[in-house]
Design a protein around this motif. Structure first.
Motif, PDB file in Angstrom:
ATOM      1  N   HIS A 186       0.839  -1.188   0.000  1.00 16.97           N
ATOM      2  CA  HIS A 186       0.000   0.000   0.000  1.00 16.97           C
ATOM      3  C   HIS A 186       0.881   1.247   0.000  1.00 16.97           C
ATOM      4  O   HIS A 186       2.047   1.193   0.390  1.00 16.97           O
ATOM      5  N   VAL A 187       0.310   2.327  -0.485  1.00 16.47           N
ATOM      6  CA  VAL A 187       1.010   3.619  -0.485  1.00 16.47           C
ATOM      7  C   VAL A 187       0.225   4.530   0.450  1.00 16.47           C
ATOM      8  O   VAL A 187      -0.940   4.844   0.183  1.00 16.47           O
ATOM      9  N   PRO A 188       0.835   4.934   1.551  1.00 18.05           N
ATOM     10  CA  PRO A 188       0.108   5.718   2.539  1.00 18.05           C
ATOM     11  C   PRO A 188      -0.338   7.077   1.985  1.00 18.05           C
ATOM     12  O   PRO A 188       0.367   7.714   1.204  1.00 18.05           O
ATOM     13  N   TYR A 189      -1.513   7.501   2.402  1.00 19.75           N
ATOM     14  CA  TYR A 189      -2.075   8.833   2.149  1.00 19.75           C
ATOM     15  C   TYR A 189      -2.466   9.104   0.697  1.00 19.75           C
ATOM     16  O   TYR A 189      -2.884  10.205   0.379  1.00 19.75           O
ATOM     17  N   VAL A 190      -2.347   8.165  -0.214  1.00 13.62           N
ATOM     18  CA  VAL A 190      -2.771   8.382  -1.594  1.00 13.62           C
ATOM     19  C   VAL A 190      -4.283   8.535  -1.656  1.00 13.62           C
ATOM     20  O   VAL A 190      -4.808   9.313  -2.455  1.00 13.62           O
ATOM     21  N   GLY A 191      -4.992   7.864  -0.788  1.00 15.02           N
ATOM     22  CA  GLY A 191      -6.442   7.972  -0.749  1.00 15.02           C
ATOM     23  C   GLY A 191      -6.899   9.390  -0.472  1.00 15.02           C
ATOM     24  O   GLY A 191      -7.936   9.841  -0.974  1.00 15.02           O
ATOM     25  N   PHE A 192      -6.128  10.136   0.331  1.00 17.76           N
ATOM     26  CA  PHE A 192      -6.489  11.524   0.609  1.00 17.76           C
ATOM     27  C   PHE A 192      -6.437  12.373  -0.662  1.00 17.76           C
ATOM     28  O   PHE A 192      -7.265  13.255  -0.868  1.00 17.76           O
ATOM     29  N   ALA A 193      -5.467  12.116  -1.515  1.00 10.54           N
ATOM     30  CA  ALA A 193      -5.374  12.860  -2.775  1.00 10.54           C
ATOM     31  C   ALA A 193      -6.566  12.536  -3.672  1.00 10.54           C
ATOM     32  O   ALA A 193      -7.162  13.436  -4.275  1.00 10.54           O
ATOM     33  N   PHE A 194      -6.961  11.271  -3.737  1.00  8.52           N
ATOM     34  CA  PHE A 194      -8.125  10.895  -4.542  1.00  8.52           C
ATOM     35  C   PHE A 194      -9.402  11.494  -3.974  1.00  8.52           C
ATOM     36  O   PHE A 194     -10.293  11.915  -4.711  1.00  8.52           O
ATOM     37  N   MET A 195      -9.514  11.547  -2.654  1.00  9.27           N
ATOM     38  CA  MET A 195     -10.694  12.159  -2.041  1.00  9.27           C
ATOM     39  C   MET A 195     -10.739  13.658  -2.329  1.00  9.27           C
ATOM     40  O   MET A 195     -11.805  14.220  -2.587  1.00  9.27           O
TER      41      MET A 195
END
Length: 70
Positions: free
Chosen positions: A6-15
């Motif tokens: 997993h790559v941490p904090y990438v989900g925040f960029a997508f959100m």
């Protein structure tokens, strides 16, 4: 499916990109900077070129011998 990495904090960029305002800023800001830079370059290209014989900036050369300095 199984999570291997997993790559941490990438989900925040997508959100953040899901928000319309963020997308507009992400696209609009570079576009505005490119447009501004293009206008500055256009203004520089349209400005008349000065030669060393023109004299100081803002001074209009004259051909009248009575107005010329000795």
């Amino acid at each position: 499916p199984r999570v291997v990495a997993h790559v941490p904090y990438v989900g925040f960029a997508f959100m953040a990109l899901a928000d319309r305002g963020t997308r507009m800023a992400l696209i609009g800001l570079p576009a505005a900077l490119i447009a501004l830079w293009s206008l500055v370059e256009l203004a520089r290209a349209l400005r008349p070129r000065r030669t060393p014989d023109d004299g100081p900036a803002g001074v209009v050369p004259t051909r009248d011998p009575e107005m010329a300095c000795a």
